[in-house]
Design a protein around this motif. Structure first.
Motif, PDB file in Angstrom:
ATOM      1  N   ILE A  70       0.988  -1.107  -0.168  1.00 36.42           N
ATOM      2  CA  ILE A  70      -0.007   0.032  -0.003  1.00 36.42           C
ATOM      3  C   ILE A  70       0.670   1.265   0.081  1.00 36.42           C
ATOM      4  O   ILE A  70       0.727   2.245  -0.848  1.00 36.42           O
ATOM      5  CB  ILE A  70      -0.853   0.088   1.135  1.00 36.42           C
ATOM      6  CG1 ILE A  70      -2.122  -1.127   0.824  1.00 36.42           C
ATOM      7  CG2 ILE A  70      -1.548   1.431   1.622  1.00 36.42           C
ATOM      8  CD1 ILE A  70      -3.044  -0.743  -0.243  1.00 36.42           C
ATOM      9  N   ARG A  71       1.949   1.307   0.713  1.00 36.88           N
ATOM     10  CA  ARG A  71       3.005   2.329   0.738  1.00 36.88           C
ATOM     11  C   ARG A  71       3.429   2.530  -0.539  1.00 36.88           C
ATOM     12  O   ARG A  71       3.759   3.882  -1.068  1.00 36.88           O
ATOM     13  CB  ARG A  71       4.030   2.113   2.040  1.00 36.88           C
ATOM     14  CG  ARG A  71       3.336   2.413   3.303  1.00 36.88           C
ATOM     15  CD  ARG A  71       4.685   2.366   4.231  1.00 36.88           C
ATOM     16  NE  ARG A  71       4.250   2.654   5.642  1.00 36.88           N
ATOM     17  CZ  ARG A  71       4.418   3.827   6.004  1.00 36.88           C
ATOM     18  NH1 ARG A  71       4.813   4.951   5.215  1.00 36.88           N
ATOM     19  NH2 ARG A  71       3.816   4.413   7.280  1.00 36.88           N
ATOM     20  N   LEU A  72       3.902   1.546  -1.376  1.00 37.84           N
ATOM     21  CA  LEU A  72       4.428   1.597  -2.604  1.00 37.84           C
ATOM     22  C   LEU A  72       3.193   2.108  -3.431  1.00 37.84           C
ATOM     23  O   LEU A  72       3.562   3.210  -4.440  1.00 37.84           O
ATOM     24  CB  LEU A  72       4.720   0.254  -3.174  1.00 37.84           C
ATOM     25  CG  LEU A  72       5.599   0.212  -4.676  1.00 37.84           C
ATOM     26  CD1 LEU A  72       6.644   1.238  -4.716  1.00 37.84           C
ATOM     27  CD2 LEU A  72       5.967  -1.186  -5.074  1.00 37.84           C
ATOM     28  N   TYR A  73       2.143   1.866  -3.492  1.00 40.26           N
ATOM     29  CA  TYR A  73       0.987   2.319  -4.340  1.00 40.26           C
ATOM     30  C   TYR A  73       0.773   3.865  -4.034  1.00 40.26           C
ATOM     31  O   TYR A  73       0.625   4.541  -5.060  1.00 40.26           O
ATOM     32  CB  TYR A  73      -0.152   1.435  -4.029  1.00 40.26           C
ATOM     33  CG  TYR A  73      -1.516   1.787  -4.693  1.00 40.26           C
ATOM     34  CD1 TYR A  73      -1.504   1.825  -6.153  1.00 40.26           C
ATOM     35  CD2 TYR A  73      -2.587   1.992  -4.226  1.00 40.26           C
ATOM     36  CE1 TYR A  73      -2.625   2.060  -6.915  1.00 40.26           C
ATOM     37  CE2 TYR A  73      -3.732   2.444  -4.893  1.00 40.26           C
ATOM     38  CZ  TYR A  73      -3.633   2.711  -6.333  1.00 40.26           C
ATOM     39  OH  TYR A  73      -4.717   2.964  -6.985  1.00 40.26           O
ATOM     40  N   ALA A  74       0.828   4.185  -2.862  1.00 37.15           N
ATOM     41  CA  ALA A  74       0.686   5.236  -2.542  1.00 37.15           C
ATOM     42  C   ALA A  74       1.769   6.404  -2.862  1.00 37.15           C
ATOM     43  O   ALA A  74       1.365   7.420  -3.623  1.00 37.15           O
ATOM     44  CB  ALA A  74       0.282   5.651  -0.882  1.00 37.15           C
ATOM     45  N   PHE A 122      -1.620   4.662   3.996  1.00 32.79           N
ATOM     46  CA  PHE A 122      -1.744   5.497   2.820  1.00 32.79           C
ATOM     47  C   PHE A 122      -1.833   6.823   3.117  1.00 32.79           C
ATOM     48  O   PHE A 122      -1.359   7.988   2.520  1.00 32.79           O
ATOM     49  CB  PHE A 122      -3.142   4.907   2.476  1.00 32.79           C
ATOM     50  CG  PHE A 122      -3.468   5.316   1.036  1.00 32.79           C
ATOM     51  CD1 PHE A 122      -3.181   5.015  -0.266  1.00 32.79           C
ATOM     52  CD2 PHE A 122      -4.238   6.675   0.886  1.00 32.79           C
ATOM     53  CE1 PHE A 122      -3.573   5.299  -1.290  1.00 32.79           C
ATOM     54  CE2 PHE A 122      -4.735   7.011  -0.422  1.00 32.79           C
ATOM     55  CZ  PHE A 122      -4.389   6.426  -1.374  1.00 32.79           C
ATOM     56  N   LEU A 123      -2.555   7.282   4.208  1.00 39.96           N
ATOM     57  CA  LEU A 123      -2.430   9.052   4.816  1.00 39.96           C
ATOM     58  C   LEU A 123      -1.004   9.484   5.030  1.00 39.96           C
ATOM     59  O   LEU A 123      -0.814  10.580   4.889  1.00 39.96           O
ATOM     60  CB  LEU A 123      -3.467   9.154   5.610  1.00 39.96           C
ATOM     61  CG  LEU A 123      -4.812   8.686   5.541  1.00 39.96           C
ATOM     62  CD1 LEU A 123      -5.898   8.844   6.825  1.00 39.96           C
ATOM     63  CD2 LEU A 123      -5.337   9.907   4.408  1.00 39.96           C
ATOM     64  N   PHE A 160      -0.789  18.023   7.315  1.00 32.00           N
ATOM     65  CA  PHE A 160      -0.022  16.701   7.094  1.00 32.00           C
ATOM     66  C   PHE A 160       1.507  16.764   6.640  1.00 32.00           C
ATOM     67  O   PHE A 160       1.761  17.242   5.565  1.00 32.00           O
ATOM     68  CB  PHE A 160      -0.688  15.867   6.133  1.00 32.00           C
ATOM     69  CG  PHE A 160      -2.113  15.349   6.546  1.00 32.00           C
ATOM     70  CD1 PHE A 160      -2.075  13.942   6.811  1.00 32.00           C
ATOM     71  CD2 PHE A 160      -3.208  15.688   6.983  1.00 32.00           C
ATOM     72  CE1 PHE A 160      -3.079  12.968   6.952  1.00 32.00           C
ATOM     73  CE2 PHE A 160      -4.231  15.204   7.561  1.00 32.00           C
ATOM     74  CZ  PHE A 160      -4.223  13.739   7.539  1.00 32.00           C
ATOM     75  N   PRO A 161       2.303  16.167   7.487  1.00 25.33           N
ATOM     76  CA  PRO A 161       3.708  16.453   7.152  1.00 25.33           C
ATOM     77  C   PRO A 161       4.174  15.602   5.712  1.00 25.33           C
ATOM     78  O   PRO A 161       3.359  14.542   5.738  1.00 25.33           O
ATOM     79  CB  PRO A 161       4.471  15.992   8.597  1.00 25.33           C
ATOM     80  CG  PRO A 161       3.689  14.914   9.073  1.00 25.33           C
ATOM     81  CD  PRO A 161       2.195  15.431   8.666  1.00 25.33           C
ATOM     82  N   LEU A 162       5.318  15.876   5.170  1.00 25.27           N
ATOM     83  CA  LEU A 162       6.009  15.284   4.045  1.00 25.27           C
ATOM     84  C   LEU A 162       6.328  13.797   4.839  1.00 25.27           C
ATOM     85  O   LEU A 162       6.773  13.894   5.967  1.00 25.27           O
ATOM     86  CB  LEU A 162       6.930  16.098   3.359  1.00 25.27           C
ATOM     87  CG  LEU A 162       6.461  16.810   2.502  1.00 25.27           C
ATOM     88  CD1 LEU A 162       7.879  17.662   2.162  1.00 25.27           C
ATOM     89  CD2 LEU A 162       5.818  16.313   1.399  1.00 25.27           C
ATOM     90  N   PRO A 163       6.184  12.695   4.095  1.00 24.78           N
ATOM     91  CA  PRO A 163       6.496  11.478   4.582  1.00 24.78           C
ATOM     92  C   PRO A 163       7.962  11.529   4.699  1.00 24.78           C
ATOM     93  O   PRO A 163       9.047  11.859   3.955  1.00 24.78           O
ATOM     94  CB  PRO A 163       6.017  10.459   3.536  1.00 24.78           C
ATOM     95  CG  PRO A 163       5.886  11.287   2.318  1.00 24.78           C
ATOM     96  CD  PRO A 163       5.453  12.575   2.674  1.00 24.78           C
TER      97      PRO A 163
END
Length: 691
Positions: free
Chosen positions: A567-571, A618-619, A677-680
């Protein structure tokens, strides 16, 4: 010199022998006969007697004549022969006297006791004396010449001896020189032989090293061949497992589709159609797929023909269900039309009645509908469309995958390595590094020749090369999310930006990526498979995304970790775009898909543990991008999650599954409090691409 001394010794020995002591007179050869005759005749004086007498009776010697010479004359014969003449021994005097004495001795020697001297006349004696003097002078001259010649001979002999000695020295020197030369030659030959031996030894060493190198190469080749065989065996096993999994999926879908017939068949009176034919045909297709799986379980390895038969049965089942739905829809439409006509008639009656009676107002009541259990029809159609694309691609590369030809197998291995190895090398070292990897993959898909593992590889080497590379590339991207991103969340961004760039230039890779992603993680649709009556538990768990192994199902933590990584790769793919792509073109799978996914998730009933985990991942990855694009609408959705949807998540969460829920709640509260929402972590900033 030794040889010369030997010659002189020989001559001295000959001189001292009996014959050597004999004296010879050459006149004997001429006067031999006369002398013999004289010996036979009576003795007489020779013509030299006068000369002898003159010398014997000279004045200076007369006094001593009696002392030295006692002539005995026995008388004269008819031949006037002198019988005896005695000559005194020589004494040291002058040369002339010595010569006279020598003459006397010779004369005496010529006379023997057996002969007598012949006395001649004075004139004859004088003539004889002159003759004798001449002969004596000539003899003395000859003696002097002989002596001179002897001296010359001795000198010449001495010269020859010296010359011979010098020649002998030169000869010995030449021998020594030849010996030295021979020694030098032998030494040169020995050195040359030694050098040749060393050269041969070096050649032998080099040959030994070459053979050892060849042997090592052969050993390495044998090891590589063994590894290739093992890799091929693993691939065969993986393909076998994939085929078994595919057969199971086909059977599950066939059974699921067949179960859709049962509700309509039981309510055929309501539907108004006879669906027994559909039910019988569905049961036949289910039996056909079950028979294929049974034969596969007995045979061990499913064949491609089995897969095709199962897919054909699945296609027929889908067509059957579609046809049934069309007929049901047509019957429902007809029934609805009849019902509407009846309602219109009833409405007219009510209007007439309303004119007579006063209408009584009725309280309107509303019922809040619950959330969906399944995904909406559009999402499922999209999901099925992607699966069909993936299945068609898999069927198209069967010849390349299942070929027994060694050359084709080698081409397949080279293409697979060329497609998957660069993806495994993706990292956040530098922007230039990612660009090199992207160019390598892009050139491979464009049909250009690239270098991989020291070999030149191109998709033009096989007609199915491009489809094979696209399939394996998409599969590798999903695998990286399942493994690499699941372990290191920051790795999602460099992998995603390369995947996004490849997706933009080669859309087929993107479709295959989504198909592989949905197979391993159905929550990326989002799609929550439902439980069917009679369905095996293991099969249902596979549909949910669990790994079902021989020793059981994987642990929940591992399952959540893998789902989180994908899911992280998809996001990350949704929010990132390849910076060197076309500026006018849109993102191939942009933020509208992220909004759609989030909306679909919130329209479905939450699942324990998995829903909270996936929402948080995802968020956290693309929440910042969604906030910037949708702004107020996004914040309304976040408030909706916090106030309405979150209590539903808590309601389905067990006591041992609160970790993901707490993490999601804290994250939402923090973002709402900060209104940001901070940058990942691991996000690729613009400065990264300048490195």
């Amino acid at each position: 010199m030794p040889a010369e001394e030997k010659r002189w010794e020989t001559l001295e020995a000959l001189r001292n022998s009996g014959k050597g002591r004999l004296q010879y007179d050459s006149r004997w050869l001429e006067e031999g006969e006369d002398l013999v005759q004289q010996c036979r005749s009576s003795p007489k004086l020779t013509v030299s007697s006068a000369w002898v007498l003159d010398h014997l009776f000279q004045p200076d010697t007369e006094t001593n004549t009696s002392e030295h010479l006692t002539p005995l004359i026995y008388g004269l014969t008819n031949d006037d022969q002198l019988q005896k003449l005695s000559v005194p021994p020589p004494d040291p005097r002058t040369n002339d006297e010595t010569a006279n004495d020598t003459v006397q001795q010779e004369v005496v020697q010529e006379l023997t006791p057996e002969h007598t001297l012949l006395l001649l006349s004075p004139e004859a004696t004088q003539i004889e004396g002159y003759v004798k003097k001449f002969e004596e002078a000539h003899r003395i001259k000859s003696h002097a010449e002989m002596k001179h010649r002897q001296e010359l001979h001795q000198k010449s002999v001495q010269s020859y001896s010296n010359t011979a000695a010098e020649l002998l020295k030169r000869f010995e020197e030449s021998l020594e020189l030849e010996q030295r030369q021979e020694y030098e030659k032998m030494r040169d030959m020995m050195e040359k032989g030694s050098l040749e031996a060393q050269g041969r030894q070096e050649k032998l060493k080099e040959e030994h090293r070459r053979r050892a190198k060849n042997l090592n190469l052969k050993l390495r080749e044998a090891e590589q061949q063994r590894l290739r065989q093992e890799e091929l065996e693993r691939q065969k096993q993986a393909e076998s497992r994939e085929r078994v999994r595919k057969l199971n999926c086909i059977q599950a879908e066939v059974l699921h589709l067949n179960m859709q017939i049962e509700p309509y068949f039981k309510q055929k009176e309501l539907v108004g159609l006879d669906l027994s034919g559909y039910s019988n045909r569905g049961n036949q297709l289910c039996s056909l797929v079950s028979g294929v799986i049974k034969l596969t379980s007995e045979g061990g390895v499913p064949l491609q023909e089995d897969i095709l038969n199962a897919e054909r049965a699945l296609t027929q089942m889908r067509e059957l269900i579609a046809d049934m739905h069309e007929k049901i829809a047509a019957a429902a439409a007809e029934k609805k039309r009849i019902k509407e006509e009846e309602e219109k008639a009833l409405k007219k009656k009510q209007e007439v009645k309303a004119e007579v009676e006063k209408p009584v107002p009725q309280e309107r009541t509303t019922r809040k509908e619950g959330l969906q259990i399944k995904a909406d029809a559009s999402s499922m159609q999209w999901y099925q469309h992607l699966q069909d694309i993936c299945d068609q691609c898999a069927v198209s590369i069967n010849d390349l995958n299942n070929s027994k030809d060694f050359k084709v197998k080698k081409i397949k291995m080279d293409l697979q390595k060329a497609a998957t190895i660069p993806v495994g090398q993706i990292s956040s070292i530098a922007g230039s590094h990612l660009r090199e990897i992207f160019e390598k993959i892009n050139n491979l898909l464009l049909g250009k020749q690239i270098s991989s593992g020291g070999k030149t590889v191109a998709i033009s080497q096989h007609p199915q090369g491009k489809d094979f590379v696209c399939y394996k590339l998409a599969e590798k991207f999903v695998k990286q999310g399942e493994e690499e991103v699941a372990s290191h969340h920051e790795a999602a961004f460099p992998i995603a930006v390369v995947a996004s760039g490849i997706w933009e230039f080669h859309p087929k890779v993107g479709d295959l990526f989504l198909a592989h992603l949905h197979r391993k993680c159905p929550y990326a649709v989002p799609f929550f498979p439902s439980w069917k009556d009679g369905q095996p538990k293991e099969e249902y768990q596979r549909l949910l995304g669990y790994r079902v192994l021989d020793n059981g199902v994987e642990q929940q933590d591992n399952f959540l970790k893998r789902m989180s990584g994908m899911i992280r790769l998809y996001a990350a793919i949704i929010m990132l775009r390849w910076p060197y792509g076309s500026k006018q073109a849109e993102h191939p799978h942009g933020l509208n898909h992220a909004w759609h996914w989030l909306a679909q998730m919130l329209n479905m009933e939450p699942l324990a543990d998995i829903t909270a985990t996936l929402l948080y991942d995802f968020l956290e990855v693309c929440g910042n991008a969604l906030m910037k694009k949708y702004q107020n609408q996004f914040w309304k959705m976040i408030i909706l999650i916090k106030n309405d949807y979150f209590p539903r998540i808590e309601a389905v969460t067990g006591t041992g599954q609160v970790g993901a829920v707490i993490r999601l709640r804290q994250f939402l509260e923090k973002c709402l409090k900060q209104k940001d929402f901070p940058l990942p972590k691991g996000y690729l900033h613009p400065a990264f691409w300048r490195s």
